[in-house]
Design a protein around this motif. Structure first.
Motif, PDB file in Angstrom:
ATOM      1  N   ARG A 156       0.929  -1.234  -0.148  1.00 10.77           N
ATOM      2  CA  ARG A 156       0.107   0.201  -0.084  1.00 10.77           C
ATOM      3  C   ARG A 156       0.923   1.243  -0.224  1.00 10.77           C
ATOM      4  O   ARG A 156       0.448   2.207  -0.387  1.00 10.77           O
ATOM      5  N   ASN A 194       2.001   2.424  -3.546  1.00 12.83           N
ATOM      6  CA  ASN A 194       1.213   3.407  -4.636  1.00 12.83           C
ATOM      7  C   ASN A 194       0.481   4.403  -3.711  1.00 12.83           C
ATOM      8  O   ASN A 194      -0.535   5.091  -4.031  1.00 12.83           O
ATOM      9  N   LEU A 245      -1.009   4.661  -0.895  1.00 11.89           N
ATOM     10  CA  LEU A 245      -2.309   4.396   0.021  1.00 11.89           C
ATOM     11  C   LEU A 245      -2.186   4.558   1.317  1.00 11.89           C
ATOM     12  O   LEU A 245      -2.757   4.981   2.215  1.00 11.89           O
ATOM     13  N   CYS A 285      -2.554  11.230  -7.722  1.00 14.51           N
ATOM     14  CA  CYS A 285      -3.618  10.410  -8.425  1.00 14.51           C
ATOM     15  C   CYS A 285      -2.870  10.021  -9.766  1.00 14.51           C
ATOM     16  O   CYS A 285      -2.993   8.853 -10.294  1.00 14.51           O
ATOM     17  N   ARG A 327      -0.372   7.108  -9.169  1.00 15.09           N
ATOM     18  CA  ARG A 327      -1.551   6.026  -8.703  1.00 15.09           C
ATOM     19  C   ARG A 327      -1.950   5.240 -10.213  1.00 15.09           C
ATOM     20  O   ARG A 327      -2.071   3.987 -10.198  1.00 15.09           O
ATOM     21  N   ALA A 328      -2.372   6.109 -10.977  1.00 17.47           N
ATOM     22  CA  ALA A 328      -2.999   5.599 -12.238  1.00 17.47           C
ATOM     23  C   ALA A 328      -1.942   4.666 -13.056  1.00 17.47           C
ATOM     24  O   ALA A 328      -2.275   3.738 -13.717  1.00 17.47           O
ATOM     25  N   MET A 336      -3.571  -2.248  -8.841  1.00 15.79           N
ATOM     26  CA  MET A 336      -3.608  -2.923  -7.694  1.00 15.79           C
ATOM     27  C   MET A 336      -4.819  -3.918  -7.709  1.00 15.79           C
ATOM     28  O   MET A 336      -5.810  -3.408  -7.991  1.00 15.79           O
ATOM     29  N   ALA A 366     -12.476   3.809 -15.104  1.00 18.72           N
ATOM     30  CA  ALA A 366     -11.101   4.356 -15.077  1.00 18.72           C
ATOM     31  C   ALA A 366     -10.522   4.934 -16.205  1.00 18.72           C
ATOM     32  O   ALA A 366     -10.116   6.061 -16.256  1.00 18.72           O
ATOM     33  N   VAL A 393     -10.694   8.489 -15.900  1.00 17.00           N
ATOM     34  CA  VAL A 393      -9.372   9.273 -15.335  1.00 17.00           C
ATOM     35  C   VAL A 393      -8.525   9.723 -16.596  1.00 17.00           C
ATOM     36  O   VAL A 393      -8.026  11.020 -16.522  1.00 17.00           O
ATOM     37  N   ALA A 417      -7.758  -3.276 -13.248  1.00 22.37           N
ATOM     38  CA  ALA A 417      -6.323  -2.898 -13.136  1.00 22.37           C
ATOM     39  C   ALA A 417      -5.491  -2.518 -14.599  1.00 22.37           C
ATOM     40  O   ALA A 417      -4.859  -1.619 -14.838  1.00 22.37           O
ATOM     41  N   MET A 433      -5.796   0.390 -17.059  1.00 23.00           N
ATOM     42  CA  MET A 433      -5.098   1.530 -16.914  1.00 23.00           C
ATOM     43  C   MET A 433      -3.593   1.286 -17.725  1.00 23.00           C
ATOM     44  O   MET A 433      -2.845   2.461 -17.481  1.00 23.00           O
TER      45      MET A 433
END
Lengths: 337, 258
Positions: free
Chosen positions: B53, B56, B58, B91, B94-95, B99, B119, B123, B168, B171
């Motif tokens: 975590r 990325n 989190l 963000c 993370r993209a 995950m 996404a 996104v 996942a 992306m």
């Protein structure tokens, strides 16, 4: 993966159980007593007549009810009541979402402002709030738009701007926002944290996560109490009669002030409240269905669909059992283990 | 992926993380090269998931350095100074990292296809047609071409997890993190998910996998890491570590799971 059907086609069928059923005399007695009381009530409300002056009339004056139920004063009142309800609920819902998001904010000032708002508006009676808005001109005779503590750009006479109707929907709406915010907050908190995490791991911003992932799921929790609030608002809007808004209650009051037919006119108002509430209840059912999509429980048919299916089945010869249903995979019907 | 091929995909140096008084990570040192599959095993509470975590962002790390593809996670370095990244920049980072969660975390109000489309469309702002096209391909790749219209609640755990993998991948990440992807599954459903992951590894995806599936580690892993008590106890070639563990704690753990 193959799925085994439960064995329904076995050749051996056991004999049906034949037994003397247990008697329930208590149920019969209770049903009889209640039916009798209901019959008495219906009789008193609808049929019993008493002498008023020289004429025999129903106790509740149904002939007056019939005379005014669709009169244009009453219908105008219904329209105003609906307008008040819709506008106040819109203010309530939009304000409620904003307050709920504010209360969940990381900024302590934002959080405490929202808390204070809810504390105040939930802590004072809505009738008192309505009277305050109605008398706003006492506190602010003029409302002006300008730079804070600086020059004014535009100013208006409060008494002209805040009509009774505007005072009513502002008062009802702002009060409703406080209640709605708690409902929305409960909905947001009911969504599994893993949802926001998954959305963030895909690069979604907090705002996008809230709008696309969290709020749509929160709706399932938010809708039922919101329907409740709407129905409640429909009736609470009658408080606006106190500040001379000619909504449903005040309309009938104006009529009975002239005709002295108090009870029949109150019946007229009650009937209209019942009718609108019934319509709203049906509407809520369909909104709930929409936001319940994807839930683990299969959606039940709407009454309309059930009716159509009944018609179809009565024409077809196949038993209802044969209707195709999507096969459920093993372990299906559960979300997130 | 990296222009020279020499940049490490993930580099952790003395990474620390604590929740209040609880020290979860106490100096993690790890490197993952592009295209590698690192498998992390260890008892529960050893900090494996927390480490994932952190990668990325989190979770924020409290000490040490953690970088992905040559750039710090959650920060930007200019000279000696380190600046925190804005939310929007976090963000964007993370993209680029996919995950997969233990409990799938599919969006239950969307169909399988919409889960995969969401996404890329929202996104990255790609057109619906492009997203749909790729989502169909991805769902086919994980063996679910017939489940486009199904809602998560109508899918088995194994199918849900494969949709999550497709989601996942939509992306087009350069790194995939798997947090115990098969732990919540019925035993007979584990195989399908592992197969999808093996295929992904074969296609050259860089992966970090926290799992209890020792067989997967042996077959697919380039590196096996054993974590306990917030530190890396032992690491190496999966076959070596599994056949010939050096530390007592590794031996004790493996004797229980093998």
């Amino acid at each position: 993966m193959t799925q085994l059907e439960p064995d329904r086609t076995g050749t051996y069928e056991p004999a049906q159980v034949r037994a003397v059923p247990v008697r329930h005399p208590g149920r019969w007695v209770a049903a009889a007593v209640l039916l009798l009381l209901a019959a008495m009530a219906v009789h008193a409300v609808a049929f019993a007549r008493i002498k008023r002056g020289n004429a025999m009339q129903t106790r509740f004056g149904w002939h007056v009810v019939g005379q005014f139920l669709l009169s244009h004063q009453v219908l105008d009142g219904v329209v105003v009541t609906l307008e008040l309800t819709v506008i106040a609920m819109l203010i309530g819902i939009v304000g409620g979402v904003m307050l709920a998001v504010m209360r969940l904010s990381a900024n302590p000032i934002v959080k405490w402002i929202a808390w204070g708002y809810i504390w105040f508006f939930r802590g004072t009676p809505v009738l008192v709030q309505l009277l305050f808005w109605f008398n706003l001109s006492y506190v602010f005779p003029r409302l002006a738009l300008g730079i804070p503590f600086g020059p004014e750009l535009l100013h208006l006479d409060t008494n002209r701007l805040i009509t009774p109707f505007i005072a009513a929907f502002i008062g009802l709406g702002l009060n409703e926002a406080a209640y709605m915010s708690e409902i929305v907050r409960a909905g947001i908190l009911s969504v599994d944290e893993g949802q926001a995490e998954a959305a963030q791991s895909l690069g979604m911003t907090r705002l996008l996560t809230m709008r696309r992932i969290v709020l749509p799921q929160a709706m399932r929790v938010i809708i039922p109490p919101t329907g409740n609030e709407t129905i409640s608002m429909l009736k609470t809007s009658s408080l606006a009669s106190v500040i001379t808004v000619t909504e449903l209650l005040y309309s009938v009051q104006l009529i009975y002030a002239a005709t002295y037919q108090i009870v029949p006119m109150l019946l007229v108002a009650s009937l209209w409240y019942l009718i609108v509430t019934s319509v709203l209840t049906v509407g809520q059912y369909y909104v709930e269905r929409y936001f319940g999509r994807g839930s683990s429980r299969a959606l039940p048919l709407t009454p309309f669909q059930r009716f159509r299916r009944l018609i179809r089945l009565s024409h077809a010869t196949v038993p209802a059992f044969g209707t195709p249903s999507p096969p459920m995979p093993p372990g299906g019907g559960r979300v997130n283990g | 992926m990296s222009p020279t091929g020499s940049t490490l995909m993930v580099q952790a140096e003395r990474v620390h993380k604590h929740f209040g008084l609880l020290k979860v990570l106490q100096g993690i040192n790890l490197e993952v090269a592009p295209g590698d599959v690192m498998v992390i095993i260890g008892p529960s509470g050893s900090g494996k998931s927390t480490f994932l975590r952190c990668i990325n962002h989190l979770e924020k790390i409290d000490g040490g350095r953690l970088s992905v593809d040559g750039e710090l996670v959650g920060y930007r370095q200019r000279g000696e100074k380190i600046y925190e990244l804005k939310d929007s920049e976090v963000c964007r980072k993370r993209a680029e990292i996919g995950m997969v969660f233990q409990r799938f975390n599919l969006f239950p109000h969307m169909t399988a296809l919409d889960n995969v489309i969401e996404a890329p469309q929202r996104v990255r702002g790609e057109s619906k047609e492009t997203c749909t096209q790729r989502a169909r391909e991805l769902l086919e790749r994980v063996g679910l071409s017939d489940k486009h219209a199904a809602y998560p609640s109508q899918l088995s755990g194994g199918q849900q997890q494969r949709v999550a993998i497709a989601r996942a991948l939509a992306m087009e990440p350069k790194l995939m993190l798997f947090d115990e992807p098969t732990s919540a599954l019925d035993p007979e459903l584990v195989g399908d998910v592992l197969d999808a992951m093996k295929q992904l590894a074969k296609d050259g995806m860089t992966m970090i996998v926290v799992t209890h599936e020792i067989g997967f580690a042996r077959e697919v892993g380039d590196q096996l890491v054993f974590m306990d008590g917030g530190v890396v106890v032992e690491r190496g070639e999966p076959r070596d570590v599994l056949a010939n563990p050096q530390h007592e704690r590794t031996k004790a753990f493996l004797s229980k799971v093998l």
